[in-house]
Scaffold this motif. Structure first.
Motif, PDB file in Angstrom:
ATOM      1  N   GLY A  93     -15.667   8.428 -25.946  1.00 50.94           N
ATOM      2  CA  GLY A  93     -15.409   7.840 -26.266  1.00 50.94           C
ATOM      3  C   GLY A  93     -14.804   6.705 -25.066  1.00 50.94           C
ATOM      4  N   ASN A  94     -14.452   5.272 -25.041  1.00 54.16           N
ATOM      5  CA  ASN A  94     -13.966   4.512 -23.848  1.00 54.16           C
ATOM      6  C   ASN A  94     -12.382   3.735 -24.564  1.00 54.16           C
ATOM      7  OD1 ASN A  94     -14.544   2.195 -25.874  1.00 54.16           O
ATOM      8  ND2 ASN A  94     -16.503   2.316 -25.395  1.00 54.16           N
ATOM      9  N   VAL A  95     -11.734   3.349 -23.699  1.00 52.31           N
ATOM     10  CA  VAL A  95     -10.007   2.313 -24.218  1.00 52.31           C
ATOM     11  C   VAL A  95     -10.462   1.668 -25.234  1.00 52.31           C
ATOM     12  CG1 VAL A  95      -8.969   0.901 -23.067  1.00 52.31           C
ATOM     13  CG2 VAL A  95      -9.546   2.831 -21.561  1.00 52.31           C
ATOM     14  N   ALA A  96     -12.270   1.099 -25.397  1.00 51.83           N
ATOM     15  CA  ALA A  96     -11.557   0.095 -26.315  1.00 51.83           C
ATOM     16  C   ALA A  96     -11.657   0.534 -27.779  1.00 51.83           C
ATOM     17  CB  ALA A  96     -12.855  -1.260 -26.486  1.00 51.83           C
ATOM     18  N   GLU A  97     -12.304   1.322 -28.133  1.00 55.66           N
ATOM     19  CA  GLU A  97     -12.435   1.459 -28.703  1.00 55.66           C
ATOM     20  C   GLU A  97     -11.638   2.675 -29.747  1.00 55.66           C
ATOM     21  OE1 GLU A  97     -14.893   0.569 -30.632  1.00 55.66           O
ATOM     22  OE2 GLU A  97     -15.889  -0.615 -29.118  1.00 55.66           O
ATOM     23  N   TRP A  98     -10.997   3.397 -28.797  1.00 56.50           N
ATOM     24  CA  TRP A  98      -9.366   4.085 -28.651  1.00 56.50           C
ATOM     25  C   TRP A  98      -8.282   3.037 -29.450  1.00 56.50           C
ATOM     26  CZ3 TRP A  98      -4.390   4.332 -26.714  1.00 56.50           C
ATOM     27  CH2 TRP A  98      -3.939   4.900 -27.088  1.00 56.50           C
ATOM     28  N   THR A 409     -13.746  -3.647 -24.161  1.00 54.72           N
ATOM     29  CA  THR A 409     -11.755  -3.748 -23.613  1.00 54.72           C
ATOM     30  C   THR A 409     -10.825  -4.994 -23.762  1.00 54.72           C
ATOM     31  OG1 THR A 409     -12.783  -2.035 -22.806  1.00 54.72           O
ATOM     32  CG2 THR A 409     -10.532  -3.078 -22.376  1.00 54.72           C
ATOM     33  N   LEU A 410     -11.726  -6.267 -23.190  1.00 54.40           N
ATOM     34  CA  LEU A 410     -10.573  -7.481 -22.781  1.00 54.40           C
ATOM     35  C   LEU A 410     -10.370  -8.229 -24.116  1.00 54.40           C
ATOM     36  CD1 LEU A 410     -10.010  -9.486 -20.736  1.00 54.40           C
ATOM     37  CD2 LEU A 410     -11.834 -10.490 -20.834  1.00 54.40           C
ATOM     38  N   LEU A 411     -10.854  -7.866 -25.131  1.00 55.64           N
ATOM     39  CA  LEU A 411     -10.762  -8.731 -25.829  1.00 55.64           C
ATOM     40  C   LEU A 411     -10.222  -7.764 -26.836  1.00 55.64           C
ATOM     41  CD1 LEU A 411     -14.509 -10.173 -27.308  1.00 55.64           C
ATOM     42  CD2 LEU A 411     -12.804 -11.335 -27.202  1.00 55.64           C
ATOM     43  N   THR A 412     -10.025  -6.616 -26.628  1.00 60.63           N
ATOM     44  CA  THR A 412      -8.784  -6.029 -27.288  1.00 60.63           C
ATOM     45  C   THR A 412      -7.395  -5.986 -26.367  1.00 60.63           C
ATOM     46  OG1 THR A 412     -10.772  -4.081 -27.712  1.00 60.63           O
ATOM     47  CG2 THR A 412      -8.404  -3.483 -27.841  1.00 60.63           C
ATOM     48  N   ALA A 413      -7.685  -6.515 -25.985  1.00 67.27           N
ATOM     49  CA  ALA A 413      -6.156  -6.176 -24.688  1.00 67.27           C
ATOM     50  C   ALA A 413      -5.932  -8.108 -25.330  1.00 67.27           C
ATOM     51  CB  ALA A 413      -6.535  -6.606 -23.466  1.00 67.27           C
TER      52      ALA A 413
END
Length: 462
Positions: A93-98, A409-413
């Motif tokens: 998995g990647n950071v965004a999905e976590w 990831t950017l949008l999640t942040a």
């Protein structure tokens, strides 16, 4: 009950059940503490007013060492977030999905609370209610959100802070501790703004210790190895009995030194009129309390973990944890509902704070609030439970291109930042501000944009 029994039967053998108990116990103690401390009475002009019981009960202020258990929640959160992130990355998995999965349970129930309060405030304003009174009521009902803003922030920083912990270990909380101390010095010298960073630094210290607790277990099971650098910069929390007793004694001694001898107030929650506040933002005294709590937690770990292997206590823990955020978010709304009903019949019993009659009424008050809260949790709890089921049932992590992952990831942040900013704006807005919707417009805009982005990203997984 069937659902709770089913979850209990499906509990993985290696699950640290003790963490679930600590999380549930922490929130329940906070709820009971708020219900006991908040006193609603008629003032001299016959209007309802809220007073803080600890203002009159100076002798009871050390009892806040028992009821101030938010540090326990951040400690458990650090352990759980480290474990979850590690498992997610092990599955590819990647950071965004976590981050999206971790936000789901926090954001859904909170959004329902904020929208309900905004709609209720609008109805009140259209009915002629004073916007200052509306804001005062909403400020009281959203007191739990100051904690949630800090927790969402440390969750959002976990993909940065946990790898940093893996590299330099206890150096991270040590640096954060120095920053907290600097902020405290600023407050003591009359420069309160200097301590603004403590709202994040203080809770991050405890969250990082949760990482170290997880690493102690992870390394003990042989799933990670140490190297020379890691031996120089230890990152595992000592969990044996001698270490637990040492932490307990150091924490207790530090508390006595800082509060009895030093300049910090003995109470660990906000009391109006005090020059210093140990919890808002977190102070060195609160971190000393967290050290004491950590020692006690480690000391009781093994016997309680064995006890939780029994079906009945484990089912009870699962039942509470399934709706624990709902309980936390709505427990002060139960106060409003009960006061409203009692005020309608012009029967709001009161007695001098601290007397025998008052304590007897407090016991009945807490019991009545539990009864009022139950239907709220029954109606609203399934919202939280659905998000838990959805995240637990996701065994495979979606894969995407590098560019797509970076964008998500950017949008999640950005989504996390919007949610935190919205909650912080509400906390910083005075209770006397004339807000027709109860909540500041900036809170609604920032929060709903952030929550909307996170929800959209969860619904458009590749």
């Amino acid at each position: 009950m069937y659902r709770v029994r089913q979850l209990a039967e499906r509990t993985p053998a290696g699950r640290e059940r003790y963490l679930d108990l600590l999380r549930a116990l922490a929130i329940c103690l906070v709820v009971v503490g708020h219900w006991t401390d908040v006193v609603v009475v008629y003032d001299s002009s016959g209007h309802l007013t809220v007073i803080d019981a600890l203002t009159d009960l100076a002798w009871a202020r050390p009892l806040t060492w028992i009821f101030q258990v938010i540090p326990v929640f951040f400690l458990v959160g650090g352990f759980a977030n480290a474990a979850s992130l590690t498992n997610s990355q092990a599955r590819g998995g990647n950071v965004a999905e976590w981050l999206l999965d971790r936000s789901a349970r926090l954001i859904g129930p909170t959004t329902v609370l904020l929208l309900t309060l905004a709609v209720g405030s609008l109805v009140g304003r259209l009915s002629g209610a004073d916007p200052v009174q509306i804001r005062t009521v909403v400020s009281l009902l959203t007191i739990p959100l100051w904690f949630l803003s800090a927790y969402v922030a440390v969750v959002g920083l976990t993909p940065i802070m946990y790898p940093l912990h893996r590299r330099v270990g206890f150096l991270v909380p040590l640096v954060l501790l120095v920053l907290v101390a600097a902020g405290d010095v600023g407050r003591l010298l009359g420069h309160g703004r200097v301590s603004g960073g403590n709202f994040l630094f203080g809770w991050l210290v405890i969250h990082q210790i949760g990482f170290a607790w997880y690493d102690a277990l992870r390394d003990r099971t042989g799933r990670a190895a140490g190297d020379g650098l890691r031996r120089l910069l230890p990152r595992r929390l000592p969990t044996g009995r001698p270490a637990a007793i040492s932490l307990l004694l150091v924490g207790f001694g530090g508390l006595l030194l800082l509060t009895v001898v030093g300049p910090y107030p003995v109470q660990m929650i906000t009391v109006p009129g005090e020059r210093l506040d140990n919890s808002s933002p977190p102070s060195l005294a609160l971190l000393a309390l967290a050290t004491l709590q950590l020692g006690l937690i480690l000391l009781l770990h093994r016997p309680i973990e064995r006890w939780l292997r029994r079906p009945r206590p484990w089912r009870a823990v699962i039942g509470v944890n399934a709706v624990v955020l709902t309980v936390f978010l709505w427990h002060l709304s139960a106060v409003l509902l009960l006061v409203g009903v009692l005020n309608l019949v012009h029967w709001l019993p009161s007695a001098p704070v601290g007397g025998g009659t008052w304590w007897a009424l407090r016991a009945l008050w807490v019991l009545a609030l539990a009864v009022v809260l139950l239907p709220l949790v029954t109606v609203l709890g399934p919202i939280e439970m659905r998000t838990v089921r959805r995240t637990r049932h996701r065994h495979r992590e979606p894969a995407g291109t590098g560019r797509a992952d970076t964008a998500r990831t950017l949008l999640t942040a950005i989504g996390y930042a919007g949610v935190v900013a919205g909650l912080v704006i509400n906390t910083m807005t005075p209770m006397s501000a004339p807000e027709p919707l109860g909540l500041p417009l900036g809170t609604l805009v920032a929060y709903l944009i952030g929550a909307g982005i996170l929800r959209l990203l969860r619904s458009t997984r590749p």
